[in-house]
Design a protein around this motif. Structure first.
Motif, mmCIF file in Angstrom:
data_model
loop_
_atom_site.group_PDB
_atom_site.id
_atom_site.type_symbol
_atom_site.label_atom_id
_atom_site.label_comp_id
_atom_site.label_asym_id
_atom_site.label_seq_id
_atom_site.Cartn_x
_atom_site.Cartn_y
_atom_site.Cartn_z
ATOM 1 N N ALA A 141 -2.165 2.334 -2.656
ATOM 2 C CA ALA A 141 -3.276 1.380 -2.707
ATOM 3 C C ALA A 141 -3.130 0.433 -3.904
ATOM 4 N N SER A 144 -1.407 -2.945 -3.109
ATOM 5 C CA SER A 144 -2.158 -3.947 -2.362
ATOM 6 C C SER A 144 -3.288 -4.556 -3.190
ATOM 7 N N ASP A 145 -3.542 -4.054 -4.384
ATOM 8 C CA ASP A 145 -4.610 -4.574 -5.238
ATOM 9 C C ASP A 145 -4.167 -5.905 -5.847
#
Length: 157
Positions: A141, A144-145
């Motif tokens: 994750a 994708s930040d």
């Protein structure tokens, strides 16, 4: 404070300069009375030397101007068109053209080298960020930040 008026006619400008000089001279004369005798004598001697040098400089510049003017008049438009008195082909040869283009070529080469250096710096910065991302143990994750890359850049500085 008034800004200087550079568009004033030459006569008005000369009058302003003369008034300024007279005010400075009056101020210096007024303060001259309070000086000791030896200081005022040294100043008088320095003024005399300065005036003598000014007369010599004016005479020398008048001689230079009077000697230079006939040469420019004799050359006429040839001097302006050819860039000066040259012999032979008038300086229009291949070497003269290359010599005049050399500064432009060097300027362009310098600009290209600077641009290439900046591109290389950007590539190196991107490679450092990629290396930091790929070599660290991060959850998926984090990749994708959108703020994560900015966080890495702030951490390097």
């Amino acid at each position: 404070m008034n800004s200087p008026n550079f568009s004033a006619p030459p006569a008005e400008l000369d009058a302003r300069i003369t008034r300024f000089g007279l005010r400075v001279a009056a101020s210096l004369t007024e303060r001259n009375n309070a000086l000791p005798h030896d200081v005022s004598e040294r100043l008088r001697f320095a003024r005399e030397q300065a005036l003598a040098r000014a007369v010599q400089a004016r005479a020398a510049s008048a001689v230079v101007v009077s000697n230079a003017a006939p040469a420019a008049v004799q050359m006429g438009s040839t001097l302006a068109l050819n860039g000066g008195p040259r012999g032979g082909d008038g300086g229009n040869g291949l070497w003269a053209k290359l010599g005049s283009a050399l500064p432009l070529i060097l300027l362009l080469a310098g600009l290209l080298l600077m641009q290439q250096g900046q591109v290389n710096e950007q590539i190196a910065a991107a490679a450092e960020v990629d290396t930091a991302l790929l070599s660290d143990n991060l959850p998926p994750a984090a990749f994708s930040d959108p703020g994560f890359a900015e966080f890495l850049r702030d951490g390097e500085e």
